[in-house]
Design an enzyme around this catalytic site. Structure first.
Site, PDB file in Angstrom:
ATOM      1  N   GLU A 166     -17.933   5.926  35.192  1.00 47.60           N
ATOM      2  CA  GLU A 166     -18.399   6.832  36.222  1.00 47.60           C
ATOM      3  C   GLU A 166     -17.294   7.153  37.210  1.00 47.60           C
ATOM      4  O   GLU A 166     -16.418   6.321  37.446  1.00 47.60           O
ATOM      5  CB  GLU A 166     -19.533   6.162  37.006  1.00 47.60           C
ATOM      6  CG  GLU A 166     -20.693   5.816  36.135  1.00 47.60           C
ATOM      7  CD  GLU A 166     -21.722   4.983  36.870  1.00 47.60           C
ATOM      8  OE1 GLU A 166     -21.588   4.787  38.093  1.00 47.60           O
ATOM      9  OE2 GLU A 166     -22.654   4.538  36.208  1.00 47.60           O
TER      10      GLU A 166
ATOM     11  N   SER B 194      -9.550  -1.366  45.671  1.00 48.09           N
ATOM     12  CA  SER B 194     -10.558  -2.362  46.036  1.00 48.09           C
ATOM     13  C   SER B 194     -10.565  -3.467  44.994  1.00 48.09           C
ATOM     14  O   SER B 194     -10.595  -3.208  43.798  1.00 48.09           O
ATOM     15  CB  SER B 194     -11.927  -1.673  46.094  1.00 48.09           C
ATOM     16  OG  SER B 194     -12.934  -2.596  46.401  1.00 48.09           O
TER      17      SER B 194
ATOM     18  N   CYS C 197     -13.889   8.541  43.954  1.00 50.04           N
ATOM     19  CA  CYS C 197     -14.022   7.137  43.599  1.00 50.04           C
ATOM     20  C   CYS C 197     -13.861   7.050  42.085  1.00 50.04           C
ATOM     21  O   CYS C 197     -14.566   7.733  41.348  1.00 50.04           O
ATOM     22  CB  CYS C 197     -15.402   6.657  44.057  1.00 50.04           C
ATOM     23  SG  CYS C 197     -15.768   4.977  43.558  1.00 50.04           S
TER      24      CYS C 197
ATOM     25  N   CYS D 203     -16.997  -4.648  33.471  1.00 55.31           N
ATOM     26  CA  CYS D 203     -16.232  -5.474  34.409  1.00 55.31           C
ATOM     27  C   CYS D 203     -16.463  -6.939  34.067  1.00 55.31           C
ATOM     28  O   CYS D 203     -17.563  -7.322  33.675  1.00 55.31           O
ATOM     29  CB  CYS D 203     -16.682  -5.197  35.845  1.00 55.31           C
ATOM     30  SG  CYS D 203     -15.701  -6.095  37.086  1.00 55.31           S
TER      31      CYS D 203
ATOM     32  N   CYS E   8     -19.992 -10.117  39.557  1.00 60.98           N
ATOM     33  CA  CYS E   8     -20.700 -10.115  40.848  1.00 60.98           C
ATOM     34  C   CYS E   8     -22.196  -9.889  40.578  1.00 60.98           C
ATOM     35  O   CYS E   8     -22.568  -8.946  39.884  1.00 60.98           O
ATOM     36  CB  CYS E   8     -20.145  -9.022  41.766  1.00 60.98           C
ATOM     37  SG  CYS E   8     -18.386  -9.233  42.073  1.00 60.98           S
TER      38      CYS E   8
ATOM     39  N   SER F 243     -13.221  -7.354  48.426  1.00 60.37           N
ATOM     40  CA  SER F 243     -14.678  -7.515  48.418  1.00 60.37           C
ATOM     41  C   SER F 243     -15.011  -8.970  48.692  1.00 60.37           C
ATOM     42  O   SER F 243     -14.930  -9.813  47.814  1.00 60.37           O
ATOM     43  CB  SER F 243     -15.235  -7.087  47.056  1.00 60.37           C
ATOM     44  OG  SER F 243     -15.035  -5.703  46.896  1.00 60.37           O
ATOM     45  N   LEU F 244     -15.402  -9.260  49.924  1.00 61.16           N
ATOM     46  CA  LEU F 244     -15.619 -10.649  50.346  1.00 61.16           C
ATOM     47  C   LEU F 244     -17.067 -11.083  50.063  1.00 61.16           C
ATOM     48  O   LEU F 244     -17.298 -12.068  49.359  1.00 61.16           O
ATOM     49  CB  LEU F 244     -15.293 -10.768  51.835  1.00 61.16           C
ATOM     50  CG  LEU F 244     -15.042 -12.156  52.386  1.00 61.16           C
ATOM     51  CD1 LEU F 244     -13.893 -12.846  51.677  1.00 61.16           C
ATOM     52  CD2 LEU F 244     -14.756 -12.085  53.889  1.00 61.16           C
ATOM     53  N   HIS F 245     -18.004 -10.372  50.617  1.00 59.94           N
ATOM     54  CA  HIS F 245     -19.444 -10.527  50.352  1.00 59.94           C
ATOM     55  C   HIS F 245     -20.077 -11.841  50.806  1.00 59.94           C
ATOM     56  O   HIS F 245     -21.297 -12.005  50.728  1.00 59.94           O
ATOM     57  CB  HIS F 245     -19.770 -10.321  48.872  1.00 59.94           C
ATOM     58  CG  HIS F 245     -19.289  -9.020  48.316  1.00 59.94           C
ATOM     59  ND1 HIS F 245     -19.278  -7.864  49.045  1.00 59.94           N
ATOM     60  CD2 HIS F 245     -18.791  -8.688  47.090  1.00 59.94           C
ATOM     61  CE1 HIS F 245     -18.809  -6.876  48.299  1.00 59.94           C
ATOM     62  NE2 HIS F 245     -18.499  -7.347  47.121  1.00 59.94           N
TER      63      HIS F 245
ATOM     64  N   CYS G 214     -24.147  -6.409  41.075  1.00 58.03           N
ATOM     65  CA  CYS G 214     -23.454  -5.171  40.694  1.00 58.03           C
ATOM     66  C   CYS G 214     -23.839  -4.763  39.275  1.00 58.03           C
ATOM     67  O   CYS G 214     -23.877  -5.595  38.364  1.00 58.03           O
ATOM     68  CB  CYS G 214     -21.950  -5.385  40.807  1.00 58.03           C
ATOM     69  SG  CYS G 214     -20.986  -3.981  40.204  1.00 58.03           S
TER      70      CYS G 214
ATOM     71  N   GLY H 145     -15.236  -1.538  37.186  1.00 59.22           N
ATOM     72  CA  GLY H 145     -14.097  -2.358  36.773  1.00 59.22           C
ATOM     73  C   GLY H 145     -13.345  -2.974  37.932  1.00 59.22           C
ATOM     74  O   GLY H 145     -13.585  -2.663  39.100  1.00 59.22           O
ATOM     75  N   GLU H 146     -12.447  -3.876  37.596  1.00 60.07           N
ATOM     76  CA  GLU H 146     -11.613  -4.551  38.589  1.00 60.07           C
ATOM     77  C   GLU H 146     -10.187  -4.000  38.448  1.00 60.07           C
ATOM     78  O   GLU H 146      -9.499  -4.315  37.480  1.00 60.07           O
ATOM     79  CB  GLU H 146     -11.659  -6.084  38.322  1.00 60.07           C
ATOM     80  CG  GLU H 146     -10.650  -6.899  39.077  1.00 60.07           C
ATOM     81  CD  GLU H 146     -10.611  -6.614  40.584  1.00 60.07           C
ATOM     82  OE1 GLU H 146     -11.655  -6.550  41.220  1.00 60.07           O
ATOM     83  OE2 GLU H 146      -9.493  -6.445  41.111  1.00 60.07           O
TER      84      GLU H 146
ATOM     85  N   ASN I  78     -27.321  -1.427  47.507  1.00 59.87           N
ATOM     86  CA  ASN I  78     -27.942  -0.296  46.834  1.00 59.87           C
ATOM     87  C   ASN I  78     -28.676  -0.855  45.614  1.00 59.87           C
ATOM     88  O   ASN I  78     -28.030  -1.327  44.681  1.00 59.87           O
ATOM     89  CB  ASN I  78     -26.822   0.665  46.409  1.00 59.87           C
ATOM     90  CG  ASN I  78     -27.334   2.053  46.146  1.00 59.87           C
ATOM     91  OD1 ASN I  78     -28.513   2.244  45.865  1.00 59.87           O
ATOM     92  ND2 ASN I  78     -26.451   3.021  46.228  1.00 59.87           N
TER      93      ASN I  78
ATOM     94  N   CYS J 138     -21.819   1.688  42.268  1.00 62.46           N
ATOM     95  CA  CYS J 138     -21.016   1.268  41.139  1.00 62.46           C
ATOM     96  C   CYS J 138     -21.808   0.947  39.865  1.00 62.46           C
ATOM     97  O   CYS J 138     -22.615   0.026  39.840  1.00 62.46           O
ATOM     98  CB  CYS J 138     -20.329   0.005  41.641  1.00 62.46           C
ATOM     99  SG  CYS J 138     -18.984  -0.535  40.687  1.00 62.46           S
TER     100      CYS J 138
HETATM  101  N1  SAH Z   1     -14.014  -4.627  41.380  1.00 57.48           N
HETATM  102  C1  SAH Z   1     -13.635  -4.036  42.606  1.00 57.48           C
HETATM  103  C2  SAH Z   1     -13.936  -2.555  42.747  1.00 57.48           C
HETATM  104  C3  SAH Z   1     -15.252  -2.029  42.236  1.00 57.48           C
HETATM  105  S1  SAH Z   1     -16.730  -2.266  43.144  1.00 57.48           S
HETATM  106  C4  SAH Z   1     -14.212  -4.822  43.760  1.00 57.48           C
HETATM  107  O1  SAH Z   1     -14.924  -5.788  43.520  1.00 57.48           O
HETATM  108  O2  SAH Z   1     -13.915  -4.517  44.903  1.00 57.48           O
HETATM  109  C5  SAH Z   1     -16.555  -1.449  44.680  1.00 57.48           C
HETATM  110  C6  SAH Z   1     -17.442  -2.059  45.764  1.00 57.48           C
HETATM  111  O3  SAH Z   1     -18.849  -1.747  45.540  1.00 57.48           O
HETATM  112  C7  SAH Z   1     -17.345  -3.562  45.791  1.00 57.48           C
HETATM  113  O4  SAH Z   1     -17.238  -4.019  47.112  1.00 57.48           O
HETATM  114  C8  SAH Z   1     -18.675  -3.964  45.169  1.00 57.48           C
HETATM  115  O5  SAH Z   1     -19.029  -5.270  45.481  1.00 57.48           O
HETATM  116  C9  SAH Z   1     -19.609  -2.911  45.721  1.00 57.48           C
HETATM  117  N2  SAH Z   1     -20.907  -2.824  45.030  1.00 57.48           N
HETATM  118  C10 SAH Z   1     -21.159  -3.058  43.728  1.00 57.48           C
HETATM  119  N3  SAH Z   1     -22.469  -2.914  43.457  1.00 57.48           N
HETATM  120  C11 SAH Z   1     -23.084  -2.570  44.615  1.00 57.48           C
HETATM  121  C12 SAH Z   1     -24.440  -2.294  44.986  1.00 57.48           C
HETATM  122  N4  SAH Z   1     -25.423  -2.325  44.102  1.00 57.48           N
HETATM  123  N5  SAH Z   1     -24.690  -1.984  46.275  1.00 57.48           N
HETATM  124  C13 SAH Z   1     -23.694  -1.928  47.185  1.00 57.48           C
HETATM  125  N6  SAH Z   1     -22.393  -2.169  46.897  1.00 57.48           N
HETATM  126  C14 SAH Z   1     -22.078  -2.508  45.621  1.00 57.48           C
END
Ligand code: SAH
Length: 358
Positions: free
Chosen positions: A104, A205, A117, A124, A128, A228-230, A131, A173-174, A304, A347
């Site tokens: 995408e 990212s 984007c 990936c 996570c 991406s800390l989370h 995701c 992807g990463e 999301n 994503c």
């Molecule tokens: N792999 C990379 C880049 C892709 S994801 C990374 O981890 O940063 C880009 C961002 O979207 C990341 O911060 C990811 O955690 C976030 N993301 C993925 N799924 C999501 C969702 N369902 N809702 C909100 N953010 C999301």
């Protein structure tokens, strides 16, 4: 101008993807054709600046050369499997790759900004838990050409007098797990003769892979790094971002600090706010502790929802409280407006929803 004929998927497979060629590759090909070197620049100018999608459009090239190019190469190799447009001007493409798989990419219109984007892998491997992209693991890395093609396809959706202004490598992807191809594609994106987008307007990212962050720093280009800390502590991050079990949060933060020390670009940390999981006051306070002494921007993204996953969006009250604690703690924080919410723009969601719909 001659009408353009869309080649069938069959003929495209046997031809090379022009966007996979470096300057040197195309110069070598031109030499074999007995053509002067300046033809290389002419071809790239048609592709990147004049948005050509066929060699026949390249009217300053001799007809026989256009013919030869068409025999050996395709400019666009993929197919558009789906396209969704949101009322806020966000457009999302699902691209079916000739090398297998779907990815995408998204065009976002925000004031004068025209951001895209872009994806770096099919699937990936990072896992996570919230995701959609990684639910089935990773299939493969995208090539340089496949990454560039997403950019060109999105650029071609803009009127001629509008230009792409920003790129975020935040699709599927990463990116740091496919760093060579990502850097090769971004080299073209930032080149004057390419898309001409300043690296200061390009963000990579990452989930946080320290050796690759160091390699990126060594490339010495002022790209923005978003990590991406989370989660504000090791235990929670291990749960939400499973790759953290191998890496460790300290190592990620230290690598991010080294990136900042090397190129001086303010770091961004991303934090997906999951209702009842990482959105309470304790998390907010721990985050303040972690980030207040760092020159960072914290980008908070409300979750999301992904069909089939058990996570919830944060409540308005939780968001407000979280924000208040961070702001009072002196952390620069931005709460991301959700764009394209109505079109599966998070994503990996468009691909996922089509797969599960059969
Ligand atoms: N792999 C990379 C880049 C892709 S994801 C990374 O981890 O940063 C880009 C961002 O979207 C990341 O911060 C990811 O955690 C976030 N993301 C993925 N799924 C999501 C969702 N369902 N809702 C909100 N953010 C999301």
């Amino acid at each position: 101008m001659l009408p353009t004929v869309t080649p069938s998927a069959q003929t495209r497979v046997s031809k090379r993807h022009l966007l996979d060629l470096t300057d040197a590759d195309l110069a070598e090909w031109m030499k074999q054709q007995g053509q002067p070197k300046f033809r290389v620049g002419q071809v790239w100018s048609w592709v990147f600046q004049r948005r050509a999608d066929s060699f026949q459009m390249m009217s300053n090239l001799p007809a026989a050369l256009r013919q030869r190019l068409e025999e050996d190469f395709v400019i666009f190799q993929a197919d558009e499997a789906a396209c969704q447009t949101s009322s806020d001007g966000t457009e999302k493409l699902l691209v079916r790759l000739s090398g297998g798989g779907e990815v995408e990419c998204v065009l976002l219109r925000d004031g004068i900004r025209r951001s895209i984007c872009v994806s770096s892998q099919v699937g990936c491997a990072m896992g996570c838990v919230f995701c959609a992209s990684g639910l089935d693991g990773v299939e493969r890395n995208l090539t340089r050409g496949e990454i560039l093609e997403q950019m060109l396809r999105l650029q071609s959706r803009l009127p001629e007098d509008e230009r792409l202004s920003h790129i975020v490598m935040m699709g599927m992807g990463e990116p740091l797990a496919n760093l060579n191809n990502v850097l090769a594609a971004l080299d073209v994106a930032k080149a004057e003769k390419g898309l001409g987008i300043s690296p200061r307007r390009i963000t990579i990212s990452t989930v946080g892979l320290p050796p690759a962050i160091d390699r990126l720093a060594a490339a010495d280009v002022p790209f923005n790094l978003a990590v991406s800390l989370h989660a504000p502590n090791e235990a929670l991050r291990n749960e939400l971002v499973p790759v953290n079990r191998k890496v460790g949060m300290d190592a990620v933060l230290q690598a991010a600090d080294r990136y900042f020390a090397a190129n001086g670009r303010r770091l961004t940390f991303e934090y997906v706010l999951l209702g009842g999981v990482n959105d309470d006051e304790t998390c907010a306070r721990q985050l303040v502790k972690l980030l207040k002494s760092r020159n960072v921007m914290l980008n908070v993204i409300p979750y999301n929802p992904v069909a089939g996953l058990p996570y919830l969006e944060p409540t308005k009250t939780a968001i407000a409280k979280f924000r208040q604690i961070l702001e009072q703690g002196g952390v620069t924080v931005k709460f991301r407006q959700r764009k394209g919410g109505e079109i599966d723009a998070a994503c990996g969601q468009l691909r996922r929803n089509r797969q599960t719909a059969g």
